[in-house]
Design a protein around this motif. Structure first.
Motif, PDB file in Angstrom:
ATOM      1  N   CYS A   1      10.465  21.273  13.861  1.00  0.00           N
ATOM      2  CA  CYS A   1       9.289  20.858  13.083  1.00  0.00           C
ATOM      3  C   CYS A   1       9.715  20.424  11.699  1.00  0.00           C
ATOM      4  O   CYS A   1      10.823  20.715  11.252  1.00  0.00           O
ATOM      5  N   LYS A   2       8.811  19.745  11.024  1.00  0.00           N
ATOM      6  CA  LYS A   2       9.037  19.354   9.641  1.00  0.00           C
ATOM      7  C   LYS A   2       8.840  20.578   8.747  1.00  0.00           C
ATOM      8  O   LYS A   2       8.222  21.572   9.151  1.00  0.00           O
ATOM      9  N   ASP A   3       9.329  20.469   7.526  1.00  0.00           N
ATOM     10  CA  ASP A   3       9.299  21.585   6.559  1.00  0.00           C
ATOM     11  C   ASP A   3       7.965  22.315   6.489  1.00  0.00           C
ATOM     12  O   ASP A   3       7.917  23.533   6.500  1.00  0.00           O
ATOM     13  N   PHE A   4       6.881  21.534   6.403  1.00  0.00           N
ATOM     14  CA  PHE A   4       5.580  22.167   6.133  1.00  0.00           C
ATOM     15  C   PHE A   4       5.084  23.010   7.301  1.00  0.00           C
ATOM     16  O   PHE A   4       4.138  23.777   7.147  1.00  0.00           O
ATOM     17  N   LEU A   5       5.731  22.905   8.459  1.00  0.00           N
ATOM     18  CA  LEU A   5       5.317  23.724   9.602  1.00  0.00           C
ATOM     19  C   LEU A   5       6.261  24.911   9.847  1.00  0.00           C
ATOM     20  O   LEU A   5       5.982  25.761  10.700  1.00  0.00           O
TER      21      LEU A   5
END
Lengths: 437, 467, 125
Positions: free
Chosen positions: B282-286
């Motif tokens: 996942c991307k950072d924010f997840l």
């Protein structure tokens, strides 16, 4: 760089020409060019097999291998017969996909049919599926099987493995349903609390036997309470213990689940393991995942196929109750192989000796001043002690190549299996004695 | 052949355990098993022969060509097995103290780094045990993200009608309503249909690219932009990653999270149905929503199974990743696409591709005209391939193509193998015109003839019972 | 097979026969033919409420599952338990093998007579 591509450079050129291309980049003409990677991936260069081997061996060597493992808590160090390690490594079994084409997969299908039968024999239940991922997901899937429009709440005993509870909680969160945890008293499920919590919206109650603390629950009585409340009864069992303990069937379970790792799979830092799921005939069509059935072929010969497929996601899509497709087939094959190798007497021996050694260890530890059992109920092969200087005790064992019990709350959860000799147990006990002297 | 139970002889056994060297313990009778334990009784020779016979009735990818579309049946290297069998990995207890498992944690860290780079993601979990399990994990990330923002109106997940059945089943398991959007004739997302369903009730989109017919969706950036604009997140189903790894990254296509099938793309064996591993990135924010093990890492996060996942599968995948490295990963993808296009070109003279254009790592044949002409169905062709020792392609998928056969040769097959396969297809094409009756009855030389699946489903026999 | 004149038909291929306030619901010959060999029927329970236009169960063939849509609203007063053991009756005798009986009928979907249904099927063809 390592590679498993057979085509040589000149073959690749010829193959490109055959499809009317002159360069590999033309293969990706459909990809918007701005999106294509304009640099190599930021990962190491490939390596020869010899280099990879030494890198990976170095990683394995960084782990500590214990001579004696006195820790269980959901992963058990039983003896694995040589043949049980050898057969699942056969390339035919190892490198086949799910047996969609029965005509060239009878071996896999029959091995699953045999596994299903042995799980029924072990649990006393009527039907088994071909496995799910592990014991925790098996419990979560079982809870899903029991919910309907009117009954949506799942109850779970607080003495179920923490990872199992948390996995069920996650599946319930996904489905938008509620999970309620039934508290314990003296290391076992509190029957009075359960009675109060069995309301009309409860779909099922999940019990673990032996429970997380190793204690043996009064599984029959709890089951009767659950059924009186018209809810379903799910028992999570240790399959080796079933050689001795009352079966889920005998305890009145509607669904039996369990972690099958102890049936011939190494500890492997947590996986691959095996999710066992079996149920009464009434629940058959609610079981998730693959199920193998017996039938005949066009000539009337006996044949095995993936059956009851209309339950599954590839047919039911959003109406399927589970999305599972891949399972742990090779682990199921291993478990069937282990059970056949041990046979009824061998399995009973493994269970009896594990239990006897755990009791021997518990007694010996409790002879040391300051050490006592936390719970007084009967246990199988795990138990909790309370003692002073727990950390020092575990560190002292660790230095001598012994993985001691698992620190839980204010005690230590110990486990013994048939693999450990009396001399090894004595050695562990004397080390504990030294620390506490 | 006989079942193992039919080979059982009372009293037969192997000598495996020593006599018990501690006092025996008796349990209270009320706790004890009363019913018999009727497991089979055999000695080691019996068992060895039985399982050897069984394995001779199995076709693995290491035994022969296995162009099962969407399953990426590439050769499974032996070194991966040997490394995963090292006692330094197999004997490690999942709850051993942190300083005793430094090698294991480093395996996960390294595999995570490789896969983040390949997928264009920032975080990775190895807890999911299979692809569908990874989908569940990924969509649960999306659910937590919206819930944490208090955005509870987002109750729907968009799934194209060409998707694998797991996609809608996953969305439903996560409590979402499934919105099917139709595909254009080439299996790509119909942008107008997509726009029509986008709104404040959309939690996200599940998509695989290349899509299930083996075509790269050119509009991918527009698709992910539109979903993001309406507040939804984009999930990448990694089933078809083998076509594009090292070439283009899902993260750069605008996806927020992804699962990868280590047992397809990264060459770990499928074991006749599992174990696999469905790493989720996942991307950072997840990252804050990734699953954890309650017993190892404390409560408060989601968890999709016990401990850290199918660790040995990750060991195998890391061995493969290290072997291929930065050039090899890309080389594998390019050759997977080359092999698919080459085979399609070779077959094209007879059977008809559903889409006559460059394909990615797999392609679909449309046999509906052929069936009208000859009466021979996709099923008949598939079963006839078995007589030629070849595992059939995926049949009747995707649903948007009728009489579909979906072929994915993978990069590890040689040109000779592809030429032979094309030759077999040509021979079957001719046979369909001369002797269709023979093909209706195929296979003729397999372990069994066609099984009676109706009988199996109507009167289920799911276990052996003594006569 | 002819569609009996005395029955009424839905566009989702169920038939209804009403007598004395109780209606039998089944699937049509067209439906069973399209499904192929029926291997299982998921039935509602006696006492369940059914709603016109909504599903009340499903029928499974080996490779497909199809929702049963109720053409009427009411209360299920009987289910055809014979179908649990012999789902093939839906193939061999679609107009004899009723699936549920419904009482306390409150609503009817707009249904077709046999002739109109035949025309409809021909169009769906």
């Amino acid at each position: 760089m390592g590679s498993y591509v057979p085509a040589t450079a000149s073959e690749r050129r010829e193959m490109l020409q055959a499809i009317g291309m002159s360069a590999e980049t033309e293969l990706y003409a459909d990809v918007p060019q701005a999106m294509l990677l304009d640099r190599p991936l930021d990962i190491p260069r490939g390596m020869s097999e010899l280099e990879v081997r030494s890198r990976m061996e170095a990683l394995a060597a960084k782990n500590k291998q214990y001579d004696v493992i006195l820790r269980g808590a959901g992963a058990y160090d039983h003896y694995i017969p040589s043949i049980v390690k050898y057969i699942p490594a056969k390339e035919e079994f190892l490198t086949a996909y799910t047996p969609y084409q029965a005509e060239m997969s009878q071996g896999i299908l029959q091995s699953i049919f045999e596994y299903q039968t042995m799980i029924c024999q072990l649990t006393g239940m009527d039907v088994s599926n071909a496995s799910v991922y592990d014991g925790a997901t098996a419990a979560a899937e079982a809870a899903t099987m029991c919910r309907d429009r009117k009954r949506t709440v799942t109850l779970v005993s607080a003495a179920v493995h923490p990872d199992t509870i948390n996995t069920i909680r996650t599946y319930c969160y996904g489905a938008g349903t509620e999970l309620r945890v039934v508290p314990c008293k003296d290391g076992r499920t509190d029957p009075d609390a359960l009675a109060q919590m069995l309301t009309a919206d409860v779909a099922s109650f999940i019990l673990q036997q032996p429970n997380f603390y190793g204690q043996l629950e009064d599984a029959k009585a709890l089951g009767a309470m659950v059924h009186q409340a018209k809810a379903q009864y799910i028992m999570s069992c240790n399959p080796i213990s079933l050689a001795l303990l009352a079966t889920p069937k005998e305890c009145g379970a509607d669904i039996a689940v369990g972690e099958g790792q102890c049936l011939g799979m190494p500890l492997s830092w947590g996986g691959p393991y095996l999710g066992i799921m079996a149920a009464t005939a009434k629940m058959m069509r609610k079981l998730p995942g693959r199920i193998v059935g017996q039938t005949t072929d066009s000539e009337g010969n006996l044949a095995y196929v993936l059956s009851l497929q209309a339950r599954e996601q590839h047919i039911r899509r959003e109406k399927a109750s589970s999305n599972i497709c891949s399972n742990e087939a090779l682990c199921a094959l291993t478990a069937g192989l282990y059970l056949a190798t041990m046979g009824p007497e061998g399995l009973k021996q493994a269970a009896k000796q594990s239990m006897a050694k755990a009791h021997y260890l518990a007694n010996a530890l409790c002879e040391i001043p300051g050490v006592s059992l936390k719970y007084n109920g009967e246990f199988f092969h795990e138990f909790v002690t309370v003692m002073p200087k727990q950390e020092e005790v575990l560190a002292a064992l660790d230095r001598e190549g012994i993985l001691g019990g698992l620190p839980v709350e204010d005690g230590i959860l110990w486990c013994a299996t048939e693999k450990i000799s009396r001399a090894q147990l004595d050695r562990a006990v004397s080390l504990v004695k030294e620390v506490l002297a | 052949m006989k079942l193992i139970f039919e080979k059982s002889v009372p009293g037969r056994h192997s000598s495996l355990l020593p006599a018990c060297d501690v006092p025996e313990v008796e349990l209270d009778a009320s706790l004890c098993r009363q019913e018999a334990l009727p497991l089979p009784e055999l000695c080691e020779t019996d068992i060895s022969r039985h399982y050897t016979q069984l394995c001779q009735r199995v076709h693995g990818v290491n035994c022969g060509f296995y162009p099962l579309g969407s399953c990426t049946m590439k050769y499974n290297p032996r070194i991966d097995e040997e490394i995963a069998a090292l006692p330094g990995f197999t004997s490690i207890h999942p709850l051993a103290p942190a300083d005793a498992v430094q090698g294991c944690t480093e395996v996960l860290r390294l595999a995570g780094e490789y896969l983040c780079q390949i997928s264009g993601m920032d975080g990775m979990t190895f807890q999911p045990a299979a692809g569908a399990h990874g989908e569940f994990t990924g969509v649960m990330l999306i659910k937590q993200y919206h819930d944490a923002r208090g955005d509870r109106a987002r109750t729907k997940i968009i799934v194209p009608d060409s998707a694998h059945g797991t996609n809608p089943a996953t969305a439903a398991m996560c409590g979402f309503e499934v919105v099917n959007v139709s595909s254009t004739p080439d299996g790509c997302v119909d942008l107008d249909a997509l726009k029509a369903v986008l709104g404040p009730d959309i939690a996200g989109l599940m998509l695989t690219n290349p899509n299930t017919v083996g075509i790269f969706d050119k509009n991918i950036l527009e698709i992910t932009r539109l979903v993001h604009e309406c507040g939804g997140l984009c999930y990448y189903d990694g089933a078809n990653l083998n076509a594009v790894m090292g070439v283009v990254r899902p993260g750069d296509m605008g996806f927020d999270c992804i699962h990868m099938n280590l047992h397809k793309t990264f060459a770990t064996p499928h074991g006749g149905g599992g174990p696999g591993a469905g790493a989720v990135g996942c991307k950072d924010f997840l990252k804050q929503y990734l699953p954890k093990s309650a017993i190892l890492e404390g409560e408060g996060s989601i968890q999709v199974r016990s401990f850290m996942g199918n660790f040995l599968v990750v060991v195998k995948a890391l061995t493969y990743l290290m072997t291929l490295g930065r050039e090899g990963i890309r080389e594998a993808a390019v050759n997977a696409v080359l092999n698919a296009n080459y085979l399609m070109q070779k077959i094209k003279g007879t059977f008809t591709p559903a889409f006559d254009r460059i394909c990615m790592h797999e392609f679909v044949l449309d046999l509906s005209e052929f069936k009208k002409e000859t009466g021979v169905s996709a099923l008949d062709v598939a079963k006839s391939l078995i007589d030629h020792g070849m595992h059939p392609p995926t049949m009747y998928f995707p649903l948007i193509v009728h009489e579909a056969l979906m072929l994915e040769p993978t990069e590890t097959e040689s040109r000779e193998t592809l030429d032979e396969a094309a030759e077999i297809f040509r021979a079957l094409f001719e046979q369909a015109h001369t002797d269709p009756a023979y093909m209706h009855q195929a296979p003729h030389h397999a372990q069994i003839g066609r099984p009676d699946e109706v009988k199996a489903a109507r009167s289920p026999v799911l276990r052996w019972n003594p006569a | 097979m002819k569609n009996p004149k005395e029955l009424q038909y839905s566009k989702s291929h169920e038939w209804v026969k009403e007598e004395n306030g109780i209606a039998e619901v089944g699937i049509t010959d067209f439906a069973q033919d399209a499904l192929g060999d029926v291997v299982f029927v998921n039935l509602p329970e006696v006492g369940d409420e059914v709603t016109a236009g909504e599903t009340f169960g499903d029928v499974e063939s080996v490779k497909a599952v199809s929702d049963l849509i109720c053409p009427i609203s009411g209360i299920v007063c009987e289910i055809n338990e014979e179908l649990l053991d012999s789902p093939e009756l839906l193939n061999s005798d679609p107009y004899g093998a009723w699936i549920i009986r419904v009482e306390k009928i409150t609503e009817w979907e707009k249904l077709l007579d046999a002739d109109a249904y035949e025309v409809f099927c021909a169009e769906e063809g």
